[in-house]
Enzyme design. Structure first.
Site, PDB file in Angstrom:
ATOM      1  N   GLU A   3      10.251  22.058 -31.637  1.00  0.00           N
ATOM      2  CA  GLU A   3      10.644  22.993 -30.687  1.00  0.00           C
ATOM      3  C   GLU A   3       9.563  23.866 -30.178  1.00  0.00           C
ATOM      4  O   GLU A   3       8.650  24.212 -30.961  1.00  0.00           O
ATOM      5  CB  GLU A   3      11.663  24.096 -31.494  1.00  0.00           C
ATOM      6  N   LYS A  27      18.289  25.744 -24.829  1.00  0.00           N
ATOM      7  CA  LYS A  27      18.910  25.939 -26.011  1.00  0.00           C
ATOM      8  C   LYS A  27      20.099  26.903 -25.398  1.00  0.00           C
ATOM      9  O   LYS A  27      20.035  27.824 -24.839  1.00  0.00           O
ATOM     10  CB  LYS A  27      17.994  26.860 -26.826  1.00  0.00           C
ATOM     11  N   CYS A  48      17.167  23.340 -32.340  1.00  0.00           N
ATOM     12  CA  CYS A  48      17.371  24.145 -33.829  1.00  0.00           C
ATOM     13  C   CYS A  48      18.611  24.802 -33.962  1.00  0.00           C
ATOM     14  O   CYS A  48      19.459  24.349 -34.757  1.00  0.00           O
ATOM     15  CB  CYS A  48      16.097  25.227 -33.671  1.00  0.00           C
ATOM     16  N   GLY A  75      -9.246  40.733 -63.263  1.00  0.00           N
ATOM     17  CA  GLY A  75      -8.962  40.390 -64.582  1.00  0.00           C
ATOM     18  C   GLY A  75      -7.428  40.347 -64.869  1.00  0.00           C
ATOM     19  O   GLY A  75      -7.068  39.845 -66.078  1.00  0.00           O
ATOM     20  N   ILE A 108      -3.396  39.368 -63.541  1.00  0.00           N
ATOM     21  CA  ILE A 108      -2.439  38.366 -63.207  1.00  0.00           C
ATOM     22  C   ILE A 108      -2.376  37.904 -61.681  1.00  0.00           C
ATOM     23  O   ILE A 108      -2.539  37.071 -60.982  1.00  0.00           O
ATOM     24  CB  ILE A 108      -1.210  38.146 -63.938  1.00  0.00           C
ATOM     25  N   SER A 115      -4.440  39.215 -58.927  1.00  0.00           N
ATOM     26  CA  SER A 115      -5.855  38.646 -58.337  1.00  0.00           C
ATOM     27  C   SER A 115      -6.324  37.383 -58.739  1.00  0.00           C
ATOM     28  O   SER A 115      -6.644  36.526 -58.028  1.00  0.00           O
ATOM     29  CB  SER A 115      -6.782  39.737 -58.657  1.00  0.00           C
ATOM     30  N   ASN A 140      -5.334  57.540 -57.527  1.00  0.00           N
ATOM     31  CA  ASN A 140      -5.496  56.738 -56.385  1.00  0.00           C
ATOM     32  C   ASN A 140      -6.876  56.991 -55.552  1.00  0.00           C
ATOM     33  O   ASN A 140      -7.318  55.868 -54.998  1.00  0.00           O
ATOM     34  CB  ASN A 140      -4.604  57.761 -55.213  1.00  0.00           C
ATOM     35  N   LYS A 184       4.958  53.194 -46.928  1.00  0.00           N
ATOM     36  CA  LYS A 184       3.853  52.254 -47.336  1.00  0.00           C
ATOM     37  C   LYS A 184       3.946  50.914 -46.543  1.00  0.00           C
ATOM     38  O   LYS A 184       2.989  50.221 -46.227  1.00  0.00           O
ATOM     39  CB  LYS A 184       3.745  52.104 -48.832  1.00  0.00           C
TER      40      LYS A 184
END
Length: 552
Positions: free
Chosen positions: A45, A114, A150, A294, A296, A298, A374, A522
């Site tokens: 498509e 379409k 599609c 160090g 998990i 990253s 922070n 955020k």
């Protein structure tokens, strides 16, 4: 009229906006198909423009470039090679359509628009395209092709109309993004259409990454009785020749190669690798940079980066503070060594002391709190961005979906970065992926076999290490509980009573709901990342920041 035909499935990886490059890719696929004796080549498509073009498709200059690309491809079919079906945006009578074209004999033989335009989740085609009329069959070598684009497959209207009009075979070019539930959904939908029409279906999907979306390919041919006669491998470019012949019951596909489906964790991992690889490659970055703590998250991000790009294009930096444990220093260095990547250590303690001195007067008489934590995260962010600017590598951020859901991340700190491979990965899945990758080396990837991180990275309690003896569970529910509640809230949109009925504590559910709402601002400022679930943050889930609704 013919009783035999060869149709090539061109599961290729276009680049959005690169019309000239996409035309070249289509021509290369057509040439490869010609060597296999193909009569017809089916491409994905909107392959001429790339998919999804979003508001780029509203630019008249881009529309004109796509039209010229289609016309160029049409002219090149005068060479006597196979005909080709391609997709492109097309302006006709003042209306912009998502179109598919049959090109052959040096010209445009047919075009279809379409009919069903998706307008949910990541799709907003009604914003930019006008739906076409129900398509009529396209005749090719005496064979009546039902050309559906599609979303037209997902509802019975288009296929039913084509059946009534005499279509003998349904061809479906797709730009269908990956999520971990999608492969099964596609087979279910195709099976429903096959039951209703009793026609074979050729489902051709594009492959590759486009910003947050990953297209996994996984194309297939479903014959009568929902028999799978061919299936292309997921997450790979592939040109496959399918052979067809006319029988007493109509056209049928002869048995071909049927790729085996990937196990769930491998499927997710390959989606992450492809999403990052194409984001870096298509945007012209020389490589990536990331903070290697160090921990998990990253460690998994680094493994994905190496598998996607190779160790020579991944640079890691450890930024210890006075609160960084000796174990973390050892584990970060071990990860870098196992992956074979370059690795620097840059202490942020001088920056912490500088900020303490700078702000001493303003903060006088106030107790230390998360403000100082922070500042550490933002000092790391500044360090990483400076290195990214100087070295030219894109900064890879390492936050996961659990943390981003509840705001357990610092704006302009650990949220700094140009892309995230864990953005749509919950923490418990992070653990599972790390164990899986330590035990498996997927074929075709650029990283090493064997362990890619020490076992201690997986087993030790997760911690941001922003104050003494800190762990994530000091301020968050256990991750198995948190992820379960978040899945109910984000993916399922469940009410509090429904979640409590599943066995979760009401106070915890209300707390997680509140954290999820408060962190929306955020997430609006987070980098893009690979979409893995059926409801990722971003286009899939568009919530207001200012929001007074509160559950009871």
């Amino acid at each position: 009229m013919t009783d035999k035909i060869k149709i090539a499935l061109a599961q290729i990886n276009p680049k959005l906006g690169d019309v000239a490059g996409n035309v070249a890719r289509i021509n290369a696929a057509r040439a490869a198909a010609a060597t296999g004796g193909a009569d017809l080549v089916l491409a994905p498509e909107l392959v001429v423009s790339g998919y999804p073009p979003e508001d780029l498709v509203l630019k008249p200059a881009f529309q004109d470039a796509c039209r010229k690309g289609v016309e160029q491809l049409a002219r090149e079919t005068a060479d006597g090679g196979p005909a080709v079906i391609v997709g492109a945006p097309w302006m006709e009578e003042g209306k912009l359509h998502n179109a598919a074209f049959l090109l052959g004999e040096g010209k445009i033989l047919a075009k279809r628009f379409k009919y069903d335009l998706p307008n949910y989740g990541v799709f907003d085609e009604k914003r930019v395209f006008v739906p076409g009329p129900l398509p009529e069959p396209v005749e090719f070598n005496g064979l009546k092709l039902g050309l559906m684009i599609c979303e037209d497959l997902w509802f019975a209207t288009t296929s039913g109309h084509l059946k009534k009009k005499g279509a003998e075979l349904l061809l479906v070019p797709n730009g269908s993004p990956y999520d971990h539930d999608k492969p099964n959904q596609r087979f279910e939908i195709a099976g429903a259409r096959q039951d209703e029409t009793d026609l074979p279906i050729v489902y051709l999907n594009q492959m590759g990454g486009q910003d947050e979306l990953v297209f996994d390919g996984d194309s297939f041919v479903m014959d009568r009785g929902k028999a799978i006669k061919a299936r292309l491998p997921a997450f790979e470019e592939k040109i496959a020749i399918t052979q067809w012949q006319r029988g007493n019951e109509g056209w049928m596909c002869l048995p071909g190669d049927v790729a085996q489906p990937l196990a769930p964790l491998e499927s997710i991992y390959r989606a992450m690798v492809l999403g990052l690889s194409d984001y870096v490659r298509k945007n012209g970055f020389p490589g990536v940079l990331l903070g290697l703590s160090g921990g998990i998250d990253s460690a998994l991000s680094a493994a994905v980066a190496v598998d996607a790009l190779g160790p020579d294009k991944v640079h890691a930096v450890m930024m210890p503070s006075p609160y960084t444990s000796h174990d973390s220093l050892e584990d970060a260095a071990a990860c870098a060594k196992l992956l074979g990547i370059s690795y620097d250590i840059v202490s942020i303690e001088p920056a912490m002391k500088a900020f303490e001195a700078m702000l001493a007067g303003v903060f006088a008489g106030r107790q230390q709190d998360t403000t100082e934590e922070n500042i550490q995260s933002r000092a790391r962010g500044v360090t990483l961005m400076a290195m990214s600017n100087k070295l030219g590598h894109m900064l890879l951020t390492t936050g996961n979906k659990s943390e981003m859901s509840v705001g357990y991340a610092t704006l302009y700190g650990d949220m700094c970065g140009g892309y995230s491979v864990l953005k749509d990965i919950y923490k418990m899945t992070v653990f599972a992926l790390c164990r899986w990758r330590n035990a498996h080396m997927p074929a075709g990837l650029a990283g090493p076999g064997g362990l890619v991180m020490p076992e201690r990275v997986i087993t030790k309690p997760p911690s941001a290490e922003l104050k003494p003896d800190q762990t994530d569970q000091d301020t968050l529910p256990p991750y198995d509980v948190l992820d379960g509640i978040l899945t109910c809230l984000v993916e399922e949109e469940m009410a509090v009573d429904q979640i409590v009925a599943k066995g979760y504590d009401r106070a915890t559910v209300l707390r997680v709901w509140r954290m999820l709402d408060l962190a929306e601002y955020k997430r609006r400022q987070a980098p893009p990342g690979v979409k893995i679930s059926r409801r990722a943050f971003g286009k899939d889930r568009r919530y207001p920041i200012t929001n007074g609704f509160r559950p009871q």
